[in-house]
Enzyme design. Sequence first.
Site, PDB file in Angstrom:
ATOM      1  N   THR A   1      24.842  17.162 152.137  1.00  0.00           N
ATOM      2  CA  THR A   1      24.514  16.955 150.726  1.00  0.00           C
ATOM      3  C   THR A   1      23.579  15.758 150.525  1.00  0.00           C
ATOM      4  O   THR A   1      23.517  15.181 149.436  1.00  0.00           O
ATOM      5  CB  THR A   1      25.793  16.733 149.884  1.00  0.00           C
ATOM      6  OG1 THR A   1      26.422  15.524 150.324  1.00  0.00           O
ATOM      7  CG2 THR A   1      26.745  17.902 149.989  1.00  0.00           C
TER       8      THR A   1
ATOM      9  N   PHE B   1      15.049  16.041 145.855  1.00  0.00           N
ATOM     10  CA  PHE B   1      15.194  14.739 146.525  1.00  0.00           C
ATOM     11  C   PHE B   1      15.587  14.849 148.004  1.00  0.00           C
ATOM     12  O   PHE B   1      14.988  14.190 148.851  1.00  0.00           O
ATOM     13  CB  PHE B   1      16.234  13.892 145.782  1.00  0.00           C
ATOM     14  CG  PHE B   1      16.503  12.571 146.462  1.00  0.00           C
ATOM     15  CD1 PHE B   1      17.583  12.422 147.316  1.00  0.00           C
ATOM     16  CD2 PHE B   1      15.639  11.496 146.284  1.00  0.00           C
ATOM     17  CE1 PHE B   1      17.822  11.209 147.964  1.00  0.00           C
ATOM     18  CE2 PHE B   1      15.864  10.282 146.926  1.00  0.00           C
ATOM     19  CZ  PHE B   1      16.963  10.137 147.776  1.00  0.00           C
TER      20      PHE B   1
HETATM   21  O1  RIB Z   1      18.524  16.495 144.215  1.00  0.00           O
HETATM   22  C1  RIB Z   1      19.902  16.259 144.188  1.00  0.00           C
HETATM   23  C2  RIB Z   1      20.365  15.682 145.488  1.00  0.00           C
HETATM   24  O2  RIB Z   1      19.757  14.419 145.708  1.00  0.00           O
HETATM   25  C3  RIB Z   1      21.874  15.405 145.508  1.00  0.00           C
HETATM   26  O3  RIB Z   1      22.334  15.542 146.814  1.00  0.00           O
HETATM   27  C4  RIB Z   1      21.963  13.984 145.065  1.00  0.00           C
HETATM   28  O4  RIB Z   1      23.123  13.326 145.569  1.00  0.00           O
HETATM   29  C5  RIB Z   1      20.740  13.404 145.710  1.00  0.00           C
HETATM   30  O5  RIB Z   1      21.083  13.084 147.056  1.00  0.00           O
HETATM   31 CA    CA Z   2      23.615  13.757 147.809  1.00  0.00          CA
END
Ligand code: RIB
Ligand code: CA
Length: 308
Positions: A126, A168
């Site tokens: 994640t 991201f």
């Molecule tokens: O774009 C969302 C992701 O980027 C999620 O994992 C958030 O925690 C950030 O890491």
């Molecule tokens: Ca994340």
Amino acid sequence: MTRSIIIDCDPGVDDCIALLAALGAPDRFDLKAITVVAGNVPVETCARNARGVLALAGREDIPVYAGCDRPMRVDPEFAEHIHGASGLGDARLPEASVPVSTTHAVDYLCDTLSAAEPGSITLVITGPMTNFATALKRDASIMRGVRELVIMGGAAIEGGNITAHAEFNIYADPDAAKIVLESGCATTLIGLDATLQIRCTPPRMQRLEASGHPACHASAAMISHVNRIYGEVYGADGAALHDPCTIGYLLDPGLFSSKSVSVTVTTSDDEKRGNTALGAECANGVNWVTGLDDDALFDLLVTSMERL
Ligand code: RIB
Ligand code: CA
């Protein structure tokens, strides 16, 4: 039958909620370890936050391994402007009593996946994919121990959230994302096209705040920070629960729709860096999640956290 999982993350507000949802389902998940990576906040902060979540859940028996403190090639890109310098928004987590492991997360991933029964471990990612990509580069045979990857990352219809073209987690380490998504591991990729469909609306925030459960209170405090920071972006819909979608998918894949496609990651250092382009539907592609039942998923995640 529980599923053996490792969660590789950059906690981060939504990572913490994903961890709490997983910890609330010990009948479904044997969470072997948490590995952390530089992403939303520096890796040391991620390690502290992962340990705090475990302390809150009463599960400090689960080890935390700190991993890569920077991407494979590009410069680090943090998201403290969203998650706060603590990475926890407005929440404070209990002080953990168990220290972070002295073993590097990449060493842990290589050793554990090499020794695992074939196809026995689900790796949930994640954050930026730096740890697992680095492990794969060191020893590609570790794939043998992987049952599947469930990853939060990417965007197609939604464009992007860190740039107009990239999500991201991919943008933060595009080279790692390319290595992992081209590895041949069975992969479910849950990008913004799906995760932006589950928002922390005011009624949902009220449910979290009214819950008598510490995990829900902590989640509300974390999310309210993001809602305040991102209010003008999210508006009344509230922040998206990006990372918890990975846990929700493992708990009830029937709440999600998906298609098998090829995914191409842009690694060039230009405005398209981190873009994830979907190819035609194909057999044995990446299982790209296209949609979800947000009401049922929110209820599933909260119900799991309320078991802690
Ligand atoms: O774009 C969302 C992701 O980027 C999620 O994992 C958030 O925690 C950030 O890491
Ligand atoms: Ca994340």
